[in-house]
Design an enzyme around this catalytic site. Structure first.
Site, mmCIF file in Angstrom:
data_model
loop_
_atom_site.group_PDB
_atom_site.id
_atom_site.type_symbol
_atom_site.label_atom_id
_atom_site.label_comp_id
_atom_site.label_asym_id
_atom_site.label_seq_id
_atom_site.Cartn_x
_atom_site.Cartn_y
_atom_site.Cartn_z
ATOM 1 N N ARG A 1 -4.103 -23.743 22.088
ATOM 2 C CA ARG A 1 -4.063 -24.621 20.911
ATOM 3 C C ARG A 1 -3.046 -25.751 21.087
ATOM 4 O O ARG A 1 -3.186 -26.810 20.485
ATOM 5 C CB ARG A 1 -3.763 -23.787 19.666
ATOM 6 C CG ARG A 1 -2.404 -23.161 19.601
ATOM 7 C CD ARG A 1 -2.306 -22.037 18.589
ATOM 8 N NE ARG A 1 -3.117 -20.895 18.993
ATOM 9 C CZ ARG A 1 -3.202 -19.756 18.301
ATOM 10 N NH1 ARG A 1 -2.525 -19.639 17.159
ATOM 11 N NH2 ARG A 1 -3.957 -18.781 18.722
ATOM 12 N N LYS B 1 0.865 -11.419 29.633
ATOM 13 C CA LYS B 1 -0.257 -10.521 29.376
ATOM 14 C C LYS B 1 -0.079 -9.227 30.169
ATOM 15 O O LYS B 1 0.691 -9.161 31.139
ATOM 16 C CB LYS B 1 -1.571 -11.169 29.824
ATOM 17 C CG LYS B 1 -1.981 -12.421 29.086
ATOM 18 C CD LYS B 1 -3.274 -12.972 29.683
ATOM 19 C CE LYS B 1 -3.703 -14.275 29.020
ATOM 20 N NZ LYS B 1 -4.185 -14.047 27.652
#
Length: 503
Positions: free
Chosen positions: A351, A277
């Site tokens: 996920r 990020k």
């Protein structure tokens, strides 16, 4: 420790540090004291409304005004809180107003709430809002002491109603669970990593009191996860020196009227892994375990309330870091249920750990599964910081929506289009594609990915990427930082399952 007492009585004759009344606007725009505070208005007489108007008070939701008491009331201060339109006062209006009041008391040791408390649901909403509004996270502030009020009196005509008395107790249990979830989520990641988080949950299990059934806590360590082929949890966690864990909670009350499975994302820190990020995006990534905190806290609250519904909760915990052993784009992972996943973006890690946990939850044969996760930035773009995204099958999402309406938490249902389902299996090297690089619809794609691991079990997915963290100022009963979002909705949903069908 704050004591909450429900009793009848006149707020104009109650001796306390602060007495609180609600103020509403009529259809003509006039200000009126809301139900419960009429005696205060009567004590001031004709000068009360002009006094409010002279101080530019409009009665808007969230507005608070200190009114001089002089010799009019025995209480030290009078606090007027706006409730908005007279015909629009809901339980959520009262919950938020109570939270606003809690933050506006200063150093008051005692307070009397003379709000519209004419039914148990309103009593519960006010107590929940007040407790949540008092919350502050001061563990790392030298010499800081959390705001506390020794005594809260709820002036209500329902004081002798058993349901109202029970509502006060229930509200304190649920609000304490929200605070627990907030505490975990606010804790810095150097102090709350998978091993510590799991151990704290285990400690909570050991601290349970009473003679009845308890929540059983099982912590699965890396070797056990390897034996169970939890490739998602292990793959995400392999780049960190802090190894992953999976916490499984089981609440099995006698005479359970249903079986609910809860799954929560527990990424204790998310750097993005090798798909790293930007620096500014990492600043608050300690909150990426907010889903796990919520489902764990809700499970203990369900047990403390004694709700006759079985609950199995899975909280996969990992730290997503870059490193020599980190998961790479291009890797293929094998999930617990045997499906293989092609990794394309290591910053779409949530996920992956949820897939293993969902597959394990399916094996328990629950009546429904609800997963909660700070999953996608796209959900924040679409719905902002106060509204969660809800996806899943029609009956389960409808039931969860009804629960949220009772809890006051905001959510909005989003679709899982066939286009997303097709895209999830568009891979030449595995069964499932973890992420694609299409810029739009990422929230829907993530839900389609999770759907692959729930089989035919009724299922709903809550994306709380925005609502788990309040980056702005306090509003209503929601304080800055971690919000504890979904705890109250999950408890309401479990209560509805325990009550059985209404038709």
């Amino acid at each position: 420790m704050t004591t909450y007492t429900l009793r009848k009585g006149s707020p104009a004759k109650t001796r306390t540090d602060v007495v609180v009344v609600g103020v509403v606007r009529t259809t003509k725009g006039d200000l009126e004291v809301a139900t419960g505070g009429e005696d205060v208005a009567a004590a001031y007489g004709r000068r009360f409304k002009p006094l409010l108007s002279s101080m530019a008070f409009r009665g808007d939701p969230g507005e608070v005004l200190r009114v001089p008491t002089g010799d009019t009331l025995p209480s030290g201060q009078l606090l007027a809180v706006g409730l908005g339109a007279a015909d629009g006062v809901t339980t959520e209006t009262l919950r938020r107003a109570a939270g606003t009041v809690a933050r506006s008391l200063g150093n008051a040791a005692s307070v009397a709430l003379a709000l519209p408390l004419d039914e148990p649901l309103r009593v519960r909403a006010v107590v929940e809002g007040f407790v949540s509004g008092l919350y502050s996270f001061t563990s790392y502030k030298s010499g800081a002491e959390p705001t506390s009020v020794a005594e809260v009196t709820l002036l209500s005509p329902t004081a002798r109603d058993a349901d109202a008395v029970a509502a006060v107790e229930q509200a304190q249990v649920v609000a304490a669970a929200v605070a627990r979830a907030r505490d975990w989520t606010n804790t810095p990641p150097n102090d709350l990593y998978p091993e510590v988080f799991a151990e704290q949950v285990a400690d909570l299990g050991r601290q349970q009191k009473g003679k009845g059934p308890k929540v059983a806590v099982e912590v699965l360590e890396p070797e056990q996860l390897r034996e169970l082929s939890c490739g998602g949890i292990l793959g995400v966690g392999q780049g960190s020196a802090r190894e992953p864990r999976l916490v499984r909670l089981t609440w099995s009350p006698p005479g359970a009227r249903g079986h609910l499975a809860l799954v929560g994302k527990g990424i204790t820190y998310d750097s993005g892994g090798l798909s790293i990020k930007s620096g500014s995006s990492m600043a608050t990534m300690k909150f990426d375990m907010g889903g796990a905190a919520a489902v764990i806290a809700a499970t203990f609250a369900i047990a403390e309330l004694g709700l006759p519904v079985a609950v199995t909760t899975y909280a996969p915990m990992a730290e997503n870091m870059p490193g020599g052993r980190a998961m790479r784009p291009g890797d293929v992972l094998t999930m617990h249920d045997g499906q293989t996943v092609e990794v394309t973006n290591t910053d779409a890690e949530g996920r992956l750990i949820l897939a293993d946990a969902l597959a394990m939850a399916v094996e328990d044969g629950p009546d429904a599964i609800v997963d909660v996760a700070t999953l996608t930035g796209g959900c924040v773009v679409a719905l902002g910081e106060k509204v969660a995204g809800l996806m899943g099958d029609d009956p389960t999402t409808a039931a969860l929506t009804e629960a949220a309406e009772r809890s006051g938490e905001l959510l909005w249902r989003l679709p899982i289009p066939e286009e997303s389902r097709r895209a999830v299996v568009d891979t030449k090297v595995a069964d499932v594609l973890q992420a694609n690089w299409v810029r739009w619809g990422g929230t829907l794609y993530a839900a389609a990915f999770l759907e692959r691991f729930v089989g035919d079990v009724p299922w709903a997915h809550l994306d709380i990427a925005g609502s788990a963290w309040n980056s702005g100022g306090a509003w209503g009963h929601v304080t800055p930082g971690a919000t504890g979002y979904s705890v109250t909705t999950l408890v309401e949903y479990a209560a509805a399952l325990a009550a059985g069908p209404t038709d």
